[in-house]
Design a protein around this motif. Structure first.
Motif, PDB file in Angstrom:
ATOM      1  N   GLY A 189       0.500  -9.477 -17.013  1.00  0.00           N
ATOM      2  CA  GLY A 189       1.385  -9.216 -18.137  1.00  0.00           C
ATOM      3  C   GLY A 189       2.781  -9.721 -17.816  1.00  0.00           C
ATOM      4  N   ASP A 190       3.627  -9.767 -18.789  1.00  0.00           N
ATOM      5  CA  ASP A 190       5.059 -10.030 -18.594  1.00  0.00           C
ATOM      6  C   ASP A 190       5.758  -9.363 -19.760  1.00  0.00           C
ATOM      7  OD1 ASP A 190       7.593 -10.904 -18.063  1.00  0.00           O
ATOM      8  OD2 ASP A 190       7.086 -13.006 -17.854  1.00  0.00           O
ATOM      9  N   THR A 195      -2.582 -11.623 -11.298  1.00  0.00           N
ATOM     10  CA  THR A 195      -3.087 -10.288 -11.620  1.00  0.00           C
ATOM     11  C   THR A 195      -2.157  -9.197 -11.110  1.00  0.00           C
ATOM     12  OG1 THR A 195      -5.248 -11.285 -11.133  1.00  0.00           O
ATOM     13  CG2 THR A 195      -5.229  -8.955 -11.691  1.00  0.00           C
ATOM     14  N   THR A 196      -1.311  -9.524 -10.102  1.00  0.00           N
ATOM     15  CA  THR A 196      -0.412  -8.516  -9.532  1.00  0.00           C
ATOM     16  C   THR A 196       0.749  -8.164 -10.456  1.00  0.00           C
ATOM     17  OG1 THR A 196       0.897 -10.198  -8.370  1.00  0.00           O
ATOM     18  CG2 THR A 196      -0.971  -9.221  -7.168  1.00  0.00           C
ATOM     19  N   PHE A 197       0.913  -8.881 -11.582  1.00  0.00           N
ATOM     20  CA  PHE A 197       1.930  -8.494 -12.585  1.00  0.00           C
ATOM     21  C   PHE A 197       1.442  -7.233 -13.307  1.00  0.00           C
ATOM     22  CE2 PHE A 197       4.985 -12.054 -13.813  1.00  0.00           C
ATOM     23  CZ  PHE A 197       4.849 -12.758 -12.630  1.00  0.00           C
ATOM     24  N   ASN A 198       2.085  -6.115 -13.040  1.00  0.00           N
ATOM     25  CA  ASN A 198       1.711  -4.848 -13.669  1.00  0.00           C
ATOM     26  C   ASN A 198       2.947  -4.200 -14.279  1.00  0.00           C
ATOM     27  OD1 ASN A 198      -1.266  -4.181 -12.753  1.00  0.00           O
ATOM     28  ND2 ASN A 198      -0.238  -4.983 -10.933  1.00  0.00           N
ATOM     29  N   PHE A 240       3.918  -7.010  -8.651  1.00  0.00           N
ATOM     30  CA  PHE A 240       5.049  -7.804  -9.130  1.00  0.00           C
ATOM     31  C   PHE A 240       5.723  -7.013 -10.258  1.00  0.00           C
ATOM     32  CE2 PHE A 240       7.425 -10.855 -11.515  1.00  0.00           C
ATOM     33  CZ  PHE A 240       7.688 -11.937 -10.684  1.00  0.00           C
ATOM     34  N   ASP A 241       6.991  -6.683 -10.043  1.00  0.00           N
ATOM     35  CA  ASP A 241       7.748  -5.907 -11.031  1.00  0.00           C
ATOM     36  C   ASP A 241       8.494  -6.878 -11.946  1.00  0.00           C
ATOM     37  OD1 ASP A 241       9.513  -4.352 -12.477  1.00  0.00           O
ATOM     38  OD2 ASP A 241      10.140  -3.113 -10.780  1.00  0.00           O
ATOM     39  N   TYR A 242       8.035  -6.989 -13.175  1.00  0.00           N
ATOM     40  CA  TYR A 242       8.641  -7.920 -14.131  1.00  0.00           C
ATOM     41  C   TYR A 242       9.537  -7.212 -15.158  1.00  0.00           C
ATOM     42  CZ  TYR A 242       4.752  -6.510 -17.229  1.00  0.00           C
ATOM     43  OH  TYR A 242       3.852  -5.813 -17.993  1.00  0.00           O
TER      44      TYR A 242
END
Length: 568
Positions: free
Chosen positions: A95-96, A129-132, A148-150
């Motif tokens: 996600g983003d 996939t590490t984008f949460n 990953f903190d976006y």
């Protein structure tokens, strides 16, 4: 008699006792997200999942210890299959700005995953996939350690975490951890994410890969492992952008170790053993055909069908006279002479370590192939140049592979509108069955649905052994002409001839392997015969088949990305 029954009963009890002592293999569930962007050879979710299953299926380290399922389009069709998974591996978009771009955050999937985590299931997140979303910080850091903190950064895009692509020197954060067994420091061209979000003071998280991004003063964690208090295990890595890195022994071994470890299986002292030979280089020759054959659409179908074997790299030429320049790949030519194969020291400027190989740049492999796939008919066009004929002949004489698809068997013959294109050696020796337009000879059933079945020989041949019968939509060719012997591998019953007509066969021609099928009239025909065509082409290239046949459905509506080299 009574004593016989007692003895038999004792034997059965003993046998049952032995069976009960045998460990039950742990189930690994691999999930590939749909491909929504990025150029070819990057973010290859489906190919990565197929490759991982093949490697786990064939590794001596995992025999009898794991059973592997693959699922595509982001989630299993029946999510009940997750209920007995020992670990779940996701390779997908993240996600983003829109969390639902991540397959895990569609509908109730996250809640389903939460139930699996509560029973101690393992979990692996790979690259994007590490984008949460930060709202699941507590759950994600509990299950897999970090992400990953976006959403919580000060920059305009709100990213706390960062991305960079560089030639990364990767060292080990915990060389004694089971995931690091057999892994050495390595160098790879990679798009690593860094400055990741972990819990403060979380001593459960064990760094596995460390690397220093450009402009940074210290190493950052880019792969890590975590063991939960409930016994569940998690692993995450932000590497995996470039598909070529699967050819790096240390990259590949780390991921396989992590999957096995999160499934609760002991990792061998030297790590999970796997083999990656050099890529299988295939050239599709196309650009023209009979007016009823849309070569653009069938080529569009052939590319993903062949590349469903993730070891295959496809290129396309629309000029058959390029055959003048083809040569057998260095690997095969050296193997033919019994010499060792030198592995490349660099790929696109990135060095490889530990003897790793990688997909070469286009300029490096422009004339070097393991197999040719002919999806061309000269019909009303000129014949091959003398140089092209000599090039193809030398390629075959050197041991190259050849696959002939559908009406390509009608090319360069003396019964086409342009008879001057005739090449007698092609129609009498290279191709053992051709379409002959003389009255009463070759023909086909009307395009439609029919069943394709294996012959007795096909049940034993490496191309078709284990291949189930399948339904297709195609033209059923009959009375193809030729004098040299063939052994049909598959047949179908013609409504016209009332006979079982041969539809595919394979043979040795000089030192070459040749696979021929008369299936493949339309793009749907290529896809439905995809496993047969892929297996035949890989066999022609002198490689072992995949351990399983990926579902043909995922080749439909394929997204063609930058790097697909032919005219749409």
């Amino acid at each position: 008699m009574r004593r016989c029954w007692l003895a038999l009963s004792c034997l059965l009890i003993a046998a049952n006792g032995l069976n009960a002592a045998e460990p039950v293999p742990k189930k690994v569930v691999l999930i590939a997200g749909p491909i929504t962007g990025h150029g070819k050879h990057t973010h290859e979710y489906e190919k990565s999942v197929i490759l991982l299953k093949h490697l786990l299926d064939t590794s001596p380290s995992t025999q009898g210890k794991v059973v592997v399922e693959t699922h595509f389009k982001g989630w299993p069709a029946d999510e009940k299959t997750l209920d007995d998974a020992a670990t779940i591996v996701m390779i997908s978009d993240g996600g983003d700005r829109n969390a639902a771009d991540h397959p895990l955050y569609v509908g109730e999937r996250f809640q389903t995953l939460e139930r699996q985590m509560q029973r101690g299931c393992g979990f692996v997140q790979f690259h994007w996939t590490t984008f949460n979303p930060s709202r699941v910080h507590n759950e994600i850091t509990e299950w897999v350690g970090g992400y990953f903190d976006y959403e919580k950064g000060p920059a305009a895009n709100k990213w706390f975490s960062a991305i960079s692509t560089w030639d990364a020197n990767v060292t080990l954060g915990n060389a004694e951890h089971p995931v690091a067994r057999g892994v050495k420091p390595f160098t790879a061209r990679e798009e690593f994410y860094f400055n990741l979000r972990f819990r403060d003071g979380d001593d459960r998280v064990k760094p596995i890969w460390l690397t220093k991004p450009p402009g940074q003063q210290q190493d950052h964690v880019v792969a890590w492992a975590v063991e939960r208090k409930d016994g569940g295990r998690g692993f995450g890595t932000t590497g995996g952008h470039f598909f070529q890195n699967w050819w790096d022994d240390n990259f590949r071994r780390t991921i396989l170790n992590a999957i096995v470890w999160t499934a609760g299986v002991d990792v061998p002292a030297g790590g999970v053993v796997s083999t990656m030979e050099e890529p299988i280089r295939v050239l599709i020759v196309t650009g023209h055909n009979h007016p009823a054959h849309d070569w653009r659409k069938t080529t569009a179908a052939l590319i993903p069908v062949l590349e469903q074997d993730p070891r295959v790299v496809v290129e396309v030429t629309e000029n058959p006279n390029d055959l003048a320049n083809v040569a057998l790949s260095l690997r095969d030519r050296k193997a033919e002479r019994g010499a060792s194969v030198e592995k490349p020291k660099s790929v696109n400027g990135a060095s490889t370590a530990d003897g790793a190989t990688a997909v070469l740049s286009r300029s490096d492999r422009a004339t070097s192939y393991d197999a040719l796939v002919l999806n061309y008919s000269s019909w009303d066009r000129p014949g091959l140049s003398d140089a092209a004929k000599a090039g193809l002949k030398k390629f075959l004489d050197d041991g190259g592979g050849l696959s002939i698809i559908h009406f390509a068997n009608g090319s360069w013959t003396d019964t086409l509108p342009n008879k001057e294109a005739d090449w007698p050696e092609f129609r009498t020796h290279i191709v053992r069955r051709i379409w002959d337009h003389k009255p009463g000879l070759s023909g086909h059933d009307a395009f439609g649905t029919f069943r394709v079945d294996l012959t007795a020989a096909g049940e034993k041949h490496p191309i078709t052994a284990g291949l189930p019968s399948f339904d297709t939509d195609d033209e059923l060719y009959f009375r193809q002409q030729g004098t040299l012997p063939i052994v049909p591998l598959v047949t179908a019953n013609s409504k016209v001839t009332k006979e079982n007509e041969p539809l595919a066969w394979a043979y040795e021609q000089s030192k070459a392997r040749v696979f021929q099928t008369v299936l493949g009239h339309a793009d749907v025909s290529v896809r439905k015969a995809g496993a047969l065509i892929r297996r035949g082409s890989v066999w022609a290239a002198r490689r072992e088949p995949l351990s399983f046949d990926p579902p043909v459905a995922i080749t439909e509506n394929t997204l063609f990305r930058a790097g697909s080299p032919w005219t749409l």
